[in-house]
Design a protein around this motif. Structure first.
Motif, PDB file in Angstrom:
ATOM      1  N   VAL A 181     -27.249 -68.235  -3.100  1.00 34.86           N
ATOM      2  CA  VAL A 181     -26.601 -68.065  -1.800  1.00 34.86           C
ATOM      3  C   VAL A 181     -25.128 -68.460  -1.900  1.00 34.86           C
ATOM      4  N   THR A 182     -24.870 -69.556  -2.587  1.00 35.50           N
ATOM      5  CA  THR A 182     -23.483 -70.001  -2.774  1.00 35.50           C
ATOM      6  C   THR A 182     -22.660 -68.949  -3.504  1.00 35.50           C
ATOM      7  N   ARG A 183     -23.230 -68.389  -4.576  1.00 34.69           N
ATOM      8  CA  ARG A 183     -22.512 -67.384  -5.361  1.00 34.69           C
ATOM      9  C   ARG A 183     -22.195 -66.145  -4.521  1.00 34.69           C
ATOM     10  N   HIS A 184     -23.184 -65.652  -3.790  1.00 34.50           N
ATOM     11  CA  HIS A 184     -22.961 -64.457  -2.978  1.00 34.50           C
ATOM     12  C   HIS A 184     -22.010 -64.746  -1.811  1.00 34.50           C
ATOM     13  N   SER A 185     -22.089 -65.953  -1.238  1.00 35.57           N
ATOM     14  CA  SER A 185     -21.167 -66.325  -0.157  1.00 35.57           C
ATOM     15  C   SER A 185     -19.732 -66.319  -0.657  1.00 35.57           C
ATOM     16  N   LEU A 186     -19.525 -66.837  -1.869  1.00 34.71           N
ATOM     17  CA  LEU A 186     -18.185 -66.867  -2.447  1.00 34.71           C
ATOM     18  C   LEU A 186     -17.661 -65.454  -2.673  1.00 34.71           C
ATOM     19  N   MET A 187     -18.521 -64.568  -3.167  1.00 36.73           N
ATOM     20  CA  MET A 187     -18.107 -63.184  -3.387  1.00 36.73           C
ATOM     21  C   MET A 187     -17.700 -62.530  -2.072  1.00 36.73           C
ATOM     22  N   GLN A 188     -18.503 -62.743  -1.015  1.00 39.26           N
ATOM     23  CA  GLN A 188     -18.191 -62.149   0.280  1.00 39.26           C
ATOM     24  C   GLN A 188     -16.910 -62.741   0.867  1.00 39.26           C
ATOM     25  N   THR A 189     -16.705 -64.037   0.638  1.00 38.01           N
ATOM     26  CA  THR A 189     -15.487 -64.687   1.119  1.00 38.01           C
ATOM     27  C   THR A 189     -14.259 -64.079   0.441  1.00 38.01           C
ATOM     28  N   GLN A 190     -14.338 -63.893  -0.859  1.00 34.79           N
ATOM     29  CA  GLN A 190     -13.210 -63.306  -1.595  1.00 34.79           C
ATOM     30  C   GLN A 190     -12.913 -61.893  -1.107  1.00 34.79           C
ATOM     31  N   GLN A 191     -13.975 -61.139  -0.800  1.00 35.25           N
ATOM     32  CA  GLN A 191     -13.793 -59.788  -0.285  1.00 35.25           C
ATOM     33  C   GLN A 191     -13.113 -59.811   1.087  1.00 35.25           C
ATOM     34  N   ALA A 192     -13.509 -60.780   1.931  1.00 33.87           N
ATOM     35  CA  ALA A 192     -12.921 -60.892   3.266  1.00 33.87           C
ATOM     36  C   ALA A 192     -11.446 -61.270   3.191  1.00 33.87           C
ATOM     37  N   ILE A 193     -11.126 -62.181   2.286  1.00 31.13           N
ATOM     38  CA  ILE A 193      -9.732 -62.581   2.102  1.00 31.13           C
ATOM     39  C   ILE A 193      -8.898 -61.388   1.631  1.00 31.13           C
ATOM     40  N   ALA A 194      -9.441 -60.647   0.669  1.00 28.83           N
ATOM     41  CA  ALA A 194      -8.728 -59.476   0.151  1.00 28.83           C
ATOM     42  C   ALA A 194      -8.517 -58.424   1.231  1.00 28.83           C
ATOM     43  N   ALA A 195      -9.465 -58.363   2.190  1.00 30.03           N
ATOM     44  CA  ALA A 195      -9.362 -57.372   3.267  1.00 30.03           C
ATOM     45  C   ALA A 195      -8.454 -57.836   4.406  1.00 30.03           C
ATOM     46  N   GLY A 196      -7.955 -59.070   4.312  1.00 28.15           N
ATOM     47  CA  GLY A 196      -7.024 -59.563   5.322  1.00 28.15           C
ATOM     48  C   GLY A 196      -7.668 -60.174   6.543  1.00 28.15           C
ATOM     49  N   SER A 197      -8.904 -60.612   6.418  1.00 31.03           N
ATOM     50  CA  SER A 197      -9.584 -61.228   7.559  1.00 31.03           C
ATOM     51  C   SER A 197      -8.841 -62.476   8.021  1.00 31.03           C
ATOM     52  N   ARG A 198      -8.716 -62.635   9.348  1.00 30.38           N
ATOM     53  CA  ARG A 198      -8.033 -63.815   9.894  1.00 30.38           C
ATOM     54  C   ARG A 198      -8.998 -64.975  10.131  1.00 30.38           C
ATOM     55  N   LEU A 199     -10.255 -64.659  10.400  1.00 28.44           N
ATOM     56  CA  LEU A 199     -11.244 -65.700  10.699  1.00 28.44           C
ATOM     57  C   LEU A 199     -12.547 -65.353  10.003  1.00 28.44           C
ATOM     58  N   ILE A 200     -12.991 -66.245   9.138  1.00 30.34           N
ATOM     59  CA  ILE A 200     -14.280 -66.094   8.464  1.00 30.34           C
ATOM     60  C   ILE A 200     -15.226 -67.147   9.024  1.00 30.34           C
ATOM     61  N   VAL A 201     -16.368 -66.699   9.518  1.00 29.04           N
ATOM     62  CA  VAL A 201     -17.363 -67.623  10.074  1.00 29.04           C
ATOM     63  C   VAL A 201     -18.572 -67.634   9.156  1.00 29.04           C
ATOM     64  N   HIS A 202     -18.855 -68.785   8.592  1.00 32.65           N
ATOM     65  CA  HIS A 202     -20.010 -68.964   7.725  1.00 32.65           C
ATOM     66  C   HIS A 202     -21.182 -69.461   8.574  1.00 32.65           C
ATOM     67  N   ASP A 203     -22.181 -68.610   8.747  1.00 30.49           N
ATOM     68  CA  ASP A 203     -23.399 -68.971   9.484  1.00 30.49           C
ATOM     69  C   ASP A 203     -24.321 -69.696   8.502  1.00 30.49           C
ATOM     70  N   ILE A 204     -24.439 -71.023   8.665  1.00 25.73           N
ATOM     71  CA  ILE A 204     -25.138 -71.851   7.679  1.00 25.73           C
ATOM     72  C   ILE A 204     -26.164 -72.737   8.384  1.00 25.73           C
ATOM     73  N   PRO A 205     -27.430 -72.342   8.404  1.00 27.53           N
ATOM     74  CA  PRO A 205     -28.440 -73.155   9.084  1.00 27.53           C
ATOM     75  C   PRO A 205     -28.527 -74.586   8.550  1.00 27.53           C
ATOM     76  N   LEU A 206     -28.353 -74.776   7.238  1.00 24.70           N
ATOM     77  CA  LEU A 206     -28.508 -76.101   6.629  1.00 24.70           C
ATOM     78  C   LEU A 206     -27.158 -76.755   6.330  1.00 24.70           C
ATOM     79  N   LEU A 207     -26.154 -76.433   7.106  1.00 28.62           N
ATOM     80  CA  LEU A 207     -24.827 -77.000   6.864  1.00 28.62           C
ATOM     81  C   LEU A 207     -24.859 -78.524   6.940  1.00 28.62           C
TER      82      LEU A 207
END
Length: 206
Positions: A97-123
């Motif tokens: 989950v951590t690995r895939h979350s990081l990949m998605q985060t990098q994709q969002a940053i590259a796409a210029g996202s202003r706000l990334i919300v991590h939905d994490i039940p066990l935060l």
């Protein structure tokens, strides 16, 4: 809370039945990029998922259903009776989950996202997320409301729901890690929840 770097990264959490997923959908509708840890976990434990070979070797073929996915009901029963089984499963699934979350985060940053919300039940239960986030948002409601909502939507027995809640962080513990609390108690309405989500999104640039 948030620093000046872009994009802002929020952690969104809450107990079962709190309305966290509903709030997440509202953030997405306002233009936030949602990264859903539960959705990723379902994918890696689905048919042919990254976790399935390790699950099969650890728990046996009986815990793999006909489609090649994790047999969730069987695993839920095992974890209820043998808490160490849940720890074993988490040791397999969480790094993926951590690995895939990081990949998605990098994709969002590259796409210029202003706000990334991590939905994490066990935060709250995890000590590793705080340093990766600009702020933590907790969707909060009384335990009695959690039980009522989950029973209504899923038909689970009260003792089963109470067992799920007992396996999660306490309401007090979640509120203790929160930078922002979104109240979603028994008398809250969807428009009221939407208004709170809009306020939080506006605070972080949406």
């Amino acid at each position: 809370m948030a620093n000046k770097r872009c994009p802002v990264r929020l952690g969104l959490t809450g107990g079962i039945g709190s309305g966290k997923s509903t709030a997440g959908g509202m953030f997405a509708s306002l233009g936030a990029t949602m990264i859903d840890a539960d959705q990723i976990a379902r994918a890696v434990t689905g048919p042919g998922g990254d976790a399935m070979d390790a699950i099969r070797s650890t728990f046996g073929a009986a815990f793999v259903d006909a489609s090649g996915a994790l047999d969730r009901s069987r695993m839920r029963e095992l974890a209820f009776n043998q808490p160490e089984a849940r720890t074993q499963l988490e040791a397999i699934v969480h790094p993926l989950v951590t690995r895939h979350s990081l990949m998605q985060t990098q994709q969002a940053i590259a796409a210029g996202s202003r706000l990334i919300v991590h939905d994490i039940p066990l935060l709250t239960e995890s000590g590793r997320w705080a340093r990766q986030l600009d702020a933590v948002v907790v969707v909060d409601c009384p335990v009695e409301t959690q039980i009522e909502r989950v029973m209504h939507r899923s038909g689970l027995a009260p003792d089963v729901v109470q067992g799920i809640i007992a396996s999660q962080a306490t309401r007090h513990a979640r509120r203790a890690v929160a930078d922002i609390v979104i109240a979603n108690g028994p008398h809250n309405t969807l428009p009221a929840l939407q208004a709170q989500v809009r306020q939080v999104a506006a605070l972080f640039g949406l």
